[in-house]
Scaffold this motif. Structure first.
Motif, PDB file in Angstrom:
ATOM      1  N   ASP A 144       0.795  -1.233   0.000  1.00  0.00           N
ATOM      2  CA  ASP A 144       0.000   0.000   0.000  1.00  0.00           C
ATOM      3  C   ASP A 144       0.825   1.278   0.000  1.00  0.00           C
ATOM      4  O   ASP A 144       0.850   2.041   0.976  1.00  0.00           O
ATOM      5  CB  ASP A 144      -0.937  -0.018   1.216  1.00  0.00           C
ATOM      6  CG  ASP A 144      -1.942   1.137   1.179  1.00  0.00           C
ATOM      7  OD1 ASP A 144      -2.296   1.571   0.061  1.00  0.00           O
ATOM      8  OD2 ASP A 144      -2.351   1.603   2.254  1.00  0.00           O
ATOM      9  N   GLY A 145       1.554   1.513  -1.101  1.00  0.00           N
ATOM     10  CA  GLY A 145       2.270   2.774  -1.245  1.00  0.00           C
ATOM     11  C   GLY A 145       3.700   2.773  -0.744  1.00  0.00           C
ATOM     12  O   GLY A 145       4.409   3.772  -0.874  1.00  0.00           O
ATOM     13  N   ARG A 146       4.160   1.654  -0.154  1.00  0.00           N
ATOM     14  CA  ARG A 146       5.548   1.580   0.296  1.00  0.00           C
ATOM     15  C   ARG A 146       6.496   1.418  -0.896  1.00  0.00           C
ATOM     16  O   ARG A 146       6.078   1.177  -2.013  1.00  0.00           O
ATOM     17  CB  ARG A 146       5.722   0.406   1.270  1.00  0.00           C
ATOM     18  CG  ARG A 146       5.068   0.622   2.625  1.00  0.00           C
ATOM     19  CD  ARG A 146       5.225  -0.635   3.496  1.00  0.00           C
ATOM     20  NE  ARG A 146       4.810  -0.411   4.870  1.00  0.00           N
ATOM     21  CZ  ARG A 146       3.563  -0.454   5.301  1.00  0.00           C
ATOM     22  NH1 ARG A 146       2.577  -0.695   4.429  1.00  0.00           N
ATOM     23  NH2 ARG A 146       3.267  -0.250   6.569  1.00  0.00           N
ATOM     24  N   GLU A 147       7.791   1.524  -0.609  1.00  0.00           N
ATOM     25  CA  GLU A 147       8.806   1.352  -1.647  1.00  0.00           C
ATOM     26  C   GLU A 147       8.707  -0.038  -2.272  1.00  0.00           C
ATOM     27  O   GLU A 147       8.437  -1.033  -1.585  1.00  0.00           O
ATOM     28  CB  GLU A 147      10.205   1.534  -1.051  1.00  0.00           C
ATOM     29  CG  GLU A 147      10.537   2.961  -0.642  1.00  0.00           C
ATOM     30  CD  GLU A 147      10.719   3.871  -1.840  1.00  0.00           C
ATOM     31  OE1 GLU A 147      11.200   3.391  -2.903  1.00  0.00           O
ATOM     32  OE2 GLU A 147      10.365   5.056  -1.737  1.00  0.00           O
ATOM     33  N   LEU A 148       8.941  -0.109  -3.592  1.00  0.00           N
ATOM     34  CA  LEU A 148       8.865  -1.370  -4.325  1.00  0.00           C
ATOM     35  C   LEU A 148      10.157  -1.582  -5.115  1.00  0.00           C
ATOM     36  O   LEU A 148      10.130  -1.860  -6.311  1.00  0.00           O
ATOM     37  CB  LEU A 148       7.657  -1.375  -5.262  1.00  0.00           C
ATOM     38  CG  LEU A 148       6.279  -1.197  -4.621  1.00  0.00           C
ATOM     39  CD1 LEU A 148       5.196  -1.139  -5.685  1.00  0.00           C
ATOM     40  CD2 LEU A 148       5.993  -2.319  -3.625  1.00  0.00           C
ATOM     41  N   CYS A 149      11.282  -1.466  -4.415  1.00  0.00           N
ATOM     42  CA  CYS A 149      12.565  -1.643  -5.089  1.00  0.00           C
ATOM     43  C   CYS A 149      13.017  -3.101  -5.083  1.00  0.00           C
ATOM     44  O   CYS A 149      13.169  -3.708  -6.140  1.00  0.00           O
ATOM     45  CB  CYS A 149      13.633  -0.758  -4.440  1.00  0.00           C
ATOM     46  SG  CYS A 149      13.333   1.000  -4.625  1.00  0.00           S
ATOM     47  N   ARG A 150      13.204  -3.656  -3.883  1.00  0.00           N
ATOM     48  CA  ARG A 150      13.768  -5.006  -3.778  1.00  0.00           C
ATOM     49  C   ARG A 150      12.916  -5.879  -2.870  1.00  0.00           C
ATOM     50  O   ARG A 150      12.475  -5.440  -1.804  1.00  0.00           O
ATOM     51  CB  ARG A 150      15.202  -4.942  -3.219  1.00  0.00           C
ATOM     52  CG  ARG A 150      16.219  -4.450  -4.212  1.00  0.00           C
ATOM     53  CD  ARG A 150      17.553  -4.122  -3.550  1.00  0.00           C
ATOM     54  NE  ARG A 150      18.051  -5.158  -2.644  1.00  0.00           N
ATOM     55  CZ  ARG A 150      18.649  -6.286  -3.016  1.00  0.00           C
ATOM     56  NH1 ARG A 150      18.812  -6.549  -4.309  1.00  0.00           N
ATOM     57  NH2 ARG A 150      19.088  -7.149  -2.120  1.00  0.00           N
ATOM     58  N   ALA A 151      12.706  -7.124  -3.301  1.00  0.00           N
ATOM     59  CA  ALA A 151      11.947  -8.091  -2.502  1.00  0.00           C
ATOM     60  C   ALA A 151      12.687  -9.416  -2.475  1.00  0.00           C
ATOM     61  O   ALA A 151      13.432  -9.751  -3.404  1.00  0.00           O
ATOM     62  CB  ALA A 151      10.546  -8.292  -3.072  1.00  0.00           C
ATOM     63  N   LEU A 152      12.464 -10.158  -1.392  1.00  0.00           N
ATOM     64  CA  LEU A 152      13.015 -11.501  -1.233  1.00  0.00           C
ATOM     65  C   LEU A 152      11.869 -12.467  -0.980  1.00  0.00           C
ATOM     66  O   LEU A 152      11.094 -12.281  -0.037  1.00  0.00           O
ATOM     67  CB  LEU A 152      13.994 -11.532  -0.051  1.00  0.00           C
ATOM     68  CG  LEU A 152      14.491 -12.915   0.404  1.00  0.00           C
ATOM     69  CD1 LEU A 152      15.301 -13.590  -0.691  1.00  0.00           C
ATOM     70  CD2 LEU A 152      15.318 -12.783   1.688  1.00  0.00           C
ATOM     71  N   ASP A 153      11.766 -13.495  -1.821  1.00  0.00           N
ATOM     72  CA  ASP A 153      10.795 -14.577  -1.636  1.00  0.00           C
ATOM     73  C   ASP A 153      11.588 -15.781  -1.152  1.00  0.00           C
ATOM     74  O   ASP A 153      12.228 -16.475  -1.946  1.00  0.00           O
ATOM     75  CB  ASP A 153      10.086 -14.854  -2.962  1.00  0.00           C
ATOM     76  CG  ASP A 153       9.040 -15.954  -2.858  1.00  0.00           C
ATOM     77  OD1 ASP A 153       8.692 -16.342  -1.724  1.00  0.00           O
ATOM     78  OD2 ASP A 153       8.572 -16.418  -3.915  1.00  0.00           O
ATOM     79  N   ILE A 154      11.571 -16.004   0.160  1.00  0.00           N
ATOM     80  CA  ILE A 154      12.392 -17.057   0.760  1.00  0.00           C
ATOM     81  C   ILE A 154      11.543 -18.316   0.937  1.00  0.00           C
ATOM     82  O   ILE A 154      10.450 -18.254   1.504  1.00  0.00           O
ATOM     83  CB  ILE A 154      13.015 -16.574   2.088  1.00  0.00           C
ATOM     84  CG1 ILE A 154      13.884 -17.649   2.719  1.00  0.00           C
ATOM     85  CG2 ILE A 154      11.978 -16.079   3.071  1.00  0.00           C
ATOM     86  CD1 ILE A 154      15.198 -17.829   2.051  1.00  0.00           C
ATOM     87  N   GLY A 155      12.036 -19.435   0.406  1.00  0.00           N
ATOM     88  CA  GLY A 155      11.223 -20.645   0.311  1.00  0.00           C
ATOM     89  C   GLY A 155      10.329 -20.550  -0.909  1.00  0.00           C
ATOM     90  O   GLY A 155       9.146 -20.884  -0.863  1.00  0.00           O
TER      91      GLY A 155
END
Length: 252
Positions: free
Chosen positions: A45-56
């Motif tokens: 909801d409007g936060r930064e969308l630079c880097r994400a980690l999908d662990i598992g």
């Protein structure tokens, strides 16, 4: 590690997960890996969308769904077989597998990323083999870490839960989804996060998560339940529910 030897490296299990991620929807339930990504994006909801980690990340559908929105997404799984398949799916632009029907009978399935609207997103993902309890120091500075159906399959979940804040930016999110299926073949009972009696009272996994994550996170909203169905054969399915909790990283 207390993990059934070779379970996630088995071709039958691989095919089940490919169907779970890229195949048909069964018994009226939506595709869980996509629904999980959609729930995460709603929470951001409007936060930064630079880097994400999908662990598992298993065979990668949620990683790809998150990459519709993020500049870069890392998908990490303990299974080298799963990660090899993730890379193959991205390279080939489709998921191909032999789906179990009955006994030795299979049907051959193919799901193109383009038909799922994921071909462009696939350019923003990277898949890595890794241990959630012992991640390298380069996994850091994330706006989101997602642990989908992971924590009850770790040999020492506290190692993950009590250090993951170091990898998340201030006000970033940690999202955990789990059916809390604690089994000693995966996790020694002494390492269970919850699901036991403590001081004469029931101690749930949510209680344990609050204890372990409380110093660095605050729980956003109430837990919610996401259904999922894993197809084993034409006549056998696993129907489960995963509890979704969303945690915001407190500023240091």
């Amino acid at each position: 590690m207390n993990r059934p030897a070779g379970y996630y490296e088995d071709n039958t299990t691989l095919a089940q997960y490919l169907e779970f991620h890229f195949g048909e929807s069964w018994h009226g339930e939506a595709n869980f890996p996509k629904e999980l990504a959609d729930a995460v994006m709603e929470a951001l909801d409007g936060r930064e969308l630079c880097r994400a980690l999908d662990i598992g990340c298993a065979v990668g559908r949620t990683t790809l769904e998150l990459a519709r929105h993020f500049e870069h997404v890392d998908g990490v799984d303990f299974s080298q077989t799963f990660i090899g398949k993730c890379r193959e799916v991205v390279a080939d632009g489709e998921a191909r597998y032999a789906r179990s029907e009955e006994g030795n009978l299979v049907s051959y399935q193919a799901r193109a990323l383009s038909t799922l609207g994921l071909a462009e997103a696939a350019q923003r993902v990277a898949f890595h083999q890794g241990d959630a309890c012992n991640l390298g120091s380069d996994y850091r500075d994330y706006d989101l870490v997602l642990a989908g159906n992971l924590i009850d399959r770790l040999y020492k979940p506290s190692l993950f839960l009590e250090s993951i804040h170091e990898r998340i930016n201030d006000l970033g999110l940690l999202v955990i989804a789990s059916p809390y299926t604690w089994l000693e073949e995966y996790t020694p009972k002494s390492e269970w996060v919850g699901g036991f009696m403590k001081n004469g009272e029931p101690f749930t996994t949510l209680d344990g998560l609050k204890d372990m994550l409380g110093p660095h996170f605050r729980l956003l909203g109430e837990p919610r339940s996401l259904p999922f169905v894993i197809r084993e054969t034409r006549n056998k399915f696993q129907h489960s529910f995963s509890e979704l909790t969303i945690w915001e990283k407190l500023p240091d």
